[in-house]
Design an enzyme around this catalytic site. Structure first.
Site, mmCIF file in Angstrom:
data_model
loop_
_atom_site.group_PDB
_atom_site.id
_atom_site.type_symbol
_atom_site.label_atom_id
_atom_site.label_comp_id
_atom_site.label_asym_id
_atom_site.label_seq_id
_atom_site.Cartn_x
_atom_site.Cartn_y
_atom_site.Cartn_z
ATOM 1 N N ASN A 133 9.534 6.788 -23.446
ATOM 2 C CA ASN A 133 10.855 6.180 -23.226
ATOM 3 C C ASN A 133 11.083 4.876 -23.987
ATOM 4 O O ASN A 133 12.021 4.143 -23.702
ATOM 5 C CB ASN A 133 11.087 5.959 -21.723
ATOM 6 C CG ASN A 133 10.095 4.968 -21.140
ATOM 7 O OD1 ASN A 133 9.189 4.508 -21.845
ATOM 8 N ND2 ASN A 133 10.251 4.623 -19.882
ATOM 9 N N GLU A 165 -18.893 6.393 -11.575
ATOM 10 C CA GLU A 165 -19.250 5.380 -12.572
ATOM 11 C C GLU A 165 -20.257 4.441 -11.921
ATOM 12 O O GLU A 165 -19.965 3.846 -10.878
ATOM 13 C CB GLU A 165 -18.004 4.601 -13.009
ATOM 14 C CG GLU A 165 -18.312 3.662 -14.163
ATOM 15 C CD GLU A 165 -17.392 2.452 -14.230
ATOM 16 O OE1 GLU A 165 -17.259 1.888 -15.326
ATOM 17 O OE2 GLU A 165 -16.814 2.049 -13.207
ATOM 18 N N ASP A 174 4.012 7.040 -25.399
ATOM 19 C CA ASP A 174 5.170 6.474 -24.716
ATOM 20 C C ASP A 174 6.371 7.396 -24.943
ATOM 21 O O ASP A 174 6.704 7.703 -26.083
ATOM 22 C CB ASP A 174 5.441 5.082 -25.317
ATOM 23 C CG ASP A 174 6.716 4.468 -24.781
ATOM 24 O OD1 ASP A 174 7.175 4.904 -23.706
ATOM 25 O OD2 ASP A 174 7.245 3.556 -25.442
ATOM 26 N N ASP A 220 9.529 1.992 -24.078
ATOM 27 C CA ASP A 220 9.272 0.646 -23.545
ATOM 28 C C ASP A 220 7.947 0.070 -24.051
ATOM 29 O O ASP A 220 7.522 -0.999 -23.617
ATOM 30 C CB ASP A 220 9.332 0.638 -22.002
ATOM 31 C CG ASP A 220 8.213 1.448 -21.377
ATOM 32 O OD1 ASP A 220 7.408 2.078 -22.123
ATOM 33 O OD2 ASP A 220 8.108 1.467 -20.132
ATOM 34 N N ASP A 238 -8.598 8.989 -11.240
ATOM 35 C CA ASP A 238 -9.488 7.854 -11.061
ATOM 36 C C ASP A 238 -9.393 7.383 -9.607
ATOM 37 O O ASP A 238 -8.289 7.296 -9.055
ATOM 38 C CB ASP A 238 -9.057 6.720 -12.003
ATOM 39 C CG ASP A 238 -10.242 6.050 -12.688
ATOM 40 O OD1 ASP A 238 -11.103 5.544 -11.949
ATOM 41 O OD2 ASP A 238 -10.292 6.044 -13.924
ATOM 42 N N ASP A 271 -14.563 4.836 -9.745
ATOM 43 C CA ASP A 271 -14.776 3.545 -10.390
ATOM 44 C C ASP A 271 -15.884 2.748 -9.690
ATOM 45 O O ASP A 271 -15.842 2.590 -8.461
ATOM 46 C CB ASP A 271 -13.455 2.768 -10.307
ATOM 47 C CG ASP A 271 -13.425 1.541 -11.184
ATOM 48 O OD1 ASP A 271 -13.445 1.690 -12.407
ATOM 49 O OD2 ASP A 271 -13.381 0.423 -10.627
ATOM 50 N N HIS A 284 -12.742 3.761 -22.227
ATOM 51 C CA HIS A 284 -11.785 2.652 -22.322
ATOM 52 C C HIS A 284 -12.419 1.272 -22.157
ATOM 53 O O HIS A 284 -11.734 0.263 -22.301
ATOM 54 C CB HIS A 284 -10.691 2.850 -21.266
ATOM 55 C CG HIS A 284 -11.232 2.727 -19.873
ATOM 56 N ND1 HIS A 284 -12.114 3.640 -19.327
ATOM 57 C CD2 HIS A 284 -11.061 1.778 -18.927
ATOM 58 C CE1 HIS A 284 -12.437 3.259 -18.108
ATOM 59 N NE2 HIS A 284 -11.805 2.138 -17.834
ATOM 60 N N ASP A 285 -13.697 1.225 -21.795
ATOM 61 C CA ASP A 285 -14.386 -0.061 -21.637
ATOM 62 C C ASP A 285 -15.352 -0.346 -22.783
ATOM 63 O O ASP A 285 -15.968 -1.414 -22.817
ATOM 64 C CB ASP A 285 -15.229 -0.053 -20.347
ATOM 65 C CG ASP A 285 -14.385 -0.005 -19.096
ATOM 66 O OD1 ASP A 285 -13.258 -0.535 -19.118
ATOM 67 O OD2 ASP A 285 -14.857 0.568 -18.087
ATOM 68 N N ASP A 319 3.125 6.708 -20.950
ATOM 69 C CA ASP A 319 3.584 7.134 -19.629
ATOM 70 C C ASP A 319 3.265 8.604 -19.383
ATOM 71 O O ASP A 319 2.732 9.297 -20.262
ATOM 72 C CB ASP A 319 5.083 6.845 -19.464
ATOM 73 C CG ASP A 319 5.896 7.365 -20.641
ATOM 74 O OD1 ASP A 319 5.626 8.493 -21.095
ATOM 75 O OD2 ASP A 319 6.792 6.633 -21.125
HETATM 76 C C1 NOJ Z 1 -14.693 -0.057 -14.370
HETATM 77 C C2 NOJ Z 1 -13.475 0.331 -15.134
HETATM 78 O O1 NOJ Z 1 -13.807 1.346 -16.024
HETATM 79 C C3 NOJ Z 1 -12.969 -0.909 -15.818
HETATM 80 O O2 NOJ Z 1 -11.955 -0.647 -16.758
HETATM 81 C C4 NOJ Z 1 -12.500 -1.859 -14.753
HETATM 82 O O3 NOJ Z 1 -12.147 -3.091 -15.340
HETATM 83 C C5 NOJ Z 1 -13.589 -2.113 -13.701
HETATM 84 N N1 NOJ Z 1 -14.296 -0.937 -13.315
HETATM 85 C C6 NOJ Z 1 -12.977 -2.696 -12.462
HETATM 86 O O4 NOJ Z 1 -12.181 -1.734 -11.829
#
Ligand code: NOJ
Length: 558
Positions: A23, A256, A21, A25, A98, A199, A329-330, A29
């Site tokens: 700034n 993905e 970050d 908040d 993405d 995605d 990130h998932d 960013d």
């Molecule tokens: C896969 C993404 O990696 C995930 O973070 C997202 O929630 C779902 N697709 C829906 O876009």
């Protein structure tokens, strides 16, 4: 094998909300990312994949896009983004964006129009159906719990959303929609980006009949994936996208693809078929889940991992290309999931990196992986922010009858916020991520685990990654060599060979905290020299046997 820059590259994934970050908040960013480019350059990565930075109401942290051609206010401006791209290119790195086009946000102008009336020109940009016997059009379940259909009073119809109700699915049957997507992609490519991560791209083609899924248990909602995962027109759409857009640029494309098998992957990634360069498989991510899905916890089993990885390594060899990842990130943090994030955090993080980067394919590093960031255990459900986690908790604990303790255990093990706690830059307040209040709390272990410490310590995980990445540049065998599993039945040590021209690499990785006497008899592997190892005093030559220390990783060249 065809040489390509994207095969030789290492990709670093940034989840912008949690990276840096600038700034105060509390939200990462674009300027924050720009500040950290020298850190990434030092690591040696070639390509940055930016999770979505587009305008979004953030129901799913940017994976719900309300304008594909503008930047989210919280992240900065288009000017900031253009500057970021220029700074990335200046350092001789590349940027992939993405592409989220299975669905948009319900606040996208297309959807606002679409819901107005049945004859609105945008109606068919989405998937609308009347109810059946006063209920949803079918029994499909959303990935984020509950029905995949949402009723809309305005026209007395339902729209399909495979993810949250604020993520309506786009209707790819509609040629106009497809053309809009292709022009948007070209618009970004013409700005100079170097590719796309797509995605859930193998979900875009739905069986037009939208049939009910078999439901022997009589549950209110069930999967439905067989009617949209690798659906009937998926290859046609990807080939069209390739012809219209992708083929006109020298770019990296990675789809993905949950539910894609290695046979599917051959079709998606065979260059002769003109679809995408590589895909993200989910199979190895699902090995520690039971039949009820990701929250149904099962212990990690090395033999299952070997079997699965080997299937992909041999299956795509000479046909398509693998992407290599152990977290994103998932997914939970890899060192917590497959290693030991306590007494052997350093050793096991390096071991997993060795295992992954020595496979055939393009490796992906997820932010914080390079300093061995771990899963987090927040006390209260209120400290969690992820929609998937919160919906699941509501369904199982608040509306259902599962215990808080059991569900929290599954969140600690599999929840997506494990990967989304802010990047740990230094030992100052909030780990140097922000001077404000972070949108998601920092993992309390930031005083011991942070980038500043890692960069200073030449024995750190960071510098080990740097070496691994540098070795890839000097050793084409790491990129192009053929994979061969050895010692298949060993349930503690994963070892394999890579072969290229007249060279052989032997990779030995101990997946346990035990000391193990390890030996192989082979005429071809008489005397090897150490290429890399995760203990400082690793044996410099290999002549058939070695005593492996906890989570030891060794790579020898013959
Ligand atoms: C896969 C993404 O990696 C995930 O973070 C997202 O929630 C779902 N697709 C829906 O876009």
């Amino acid at each position: 094998m065809h040489k390509q820059w994207w095969k030789e590259s290492v990709v670093y994934q940034i989840y912008p909300r949690s990276f840096k970050d600038s700034n105060g908040d509390g939200i990462g960013d674009i300027k924050g990312i720009t500040e950290k480019l020298d850190y990434l350059k030092e690591l040696g990565i070639d390509v940055i994949w930016l999770s979505p930075v587009y305008q979004s109401p953030n129901d799913d942290n940017g994976y719900d896009i309300s304008n594909y051609q503008s930047i989210m206010d919280e992240f900065g401006t288009m000017g900031d983004w253009e500057n970021l791209l220029a700074e990335i290119h200046k350092r001789d790195m590349k940027l992939i964006m993405d592409l989220v086009v299975n669905h948009s946000s319900d606040e996208h102008a297309w959807f606002i129009e679409s819901r107005k009336s049945k004859d609105n020109p945008y109606r068919d940009y989405y998937i609308w159906r009347p109810g059946k016997d006063g209920k949803e059009p079918n029994n499909w379940e959303s990935t984020f719990s509950g029905s995949a259909w949402e009723y809309d009073e305005v026209t007395d119809e339902y729209f399909l959303h495979l993810f949250s109700r604020k993520q309506p699915d786009l209707n790819w049957e509609n040629e106009k929609l497809r053309d809009e997507v292709y022009s948007m992609m070209k618009w970004w490519l013409d700005k100079g980006i170097d590719g796309f991560r797509m995605d859930v791209i193998n979900l875009i083609s739905k069986d037009p009949e939208l049939p009910d899924a078999p439901n022997p248990e009589g549950r209110p909602y069930v999967g439905g994936g067989q009617y949209y995962v690798n659906g009937p027109r998926i290859h046609e759409y990807l080939q069209e996208m390739n012809q219209e857009v992708l083929s006109q640029y020298d770019i990296l494309t990675v789809g993905e693809m949950p539910g894609a098998s290695v046979e599917d992957a051959k079709l998606y990634t065979d260059p002769e078929r003109h679809e995408v360069n590589m895909i993200f498989t989910f199979e190895h991510m699902d090995l520690d889940s039971g039949p009820k899905g990701k929250w149904d916890l099962r212990p990690f089993n090395l033999l299952a991992l070997k079997e699965n990885i080997t299937k992909w390594q041999t299956g795509l060899h000479g046909v398509g290309w693998n992407s290599l990842y152990l977290n994103n990130h998932d997914q939970p943090r890899m060192v917590s999931r497959f290693g030991n994030d306590k007494e052997y955090r350093l050793e096991s993080a390096k071991m997993l990196a060795t295992f992954l980067h020595l496979l055939q394919g393009t490796p992906y590093v997820y932010q914080g992986e390079e300093i061995g960031m771990t899963n987090v255990r927040f006390e209260s459900i209120d400290q969690y922010k992820d929609i998937e986690t919160l919906n699941m908790y509501r369904e199982k604990v608040i509306e259902g009858n599962e215990s808080h303790e059991k569900v929290m255990e599954s969140i600690y093990t599999k929840g997506r916020d494990n990967a989304r706690t802010p990047m740990q830059w230094d030992a100052s307040e909030h780990a140097g991520f922000t001077t404000g209040t972070p949108w998601l709390e920092v993992n309390p272990n930031f005083k011991e685990i942070n980038a500043e410490l890692a960069v200073q310590d030449e024995n750190s995980i960071f510098h080990y990654y740097r070496k691994l990445i540098a070795l890839r540049k000097e050793n084409p065998i790491m990129v192009y060599g053929e994979y061969q599993l050895i010692d298949e039945e060993n349930d503690k040590v994963y070892s394999y060979l890579r072969k290229y021209e007249d060279q052989t690499l032997l990779v030995i990785t101990n997946f346990t905290g035990q000391e193990i006497a390890y030996g192989i008899q082979s005429e071809d592997l008489k005397r090897g020299n150490l290429l890399i190892g995760n203990y400082q005093d690793a044996p410099v030559t290999f002549t058939g046997s070695v005593t492996l220390r906890p989570y030891e990783a060794l790579v020898y060249k013959f």
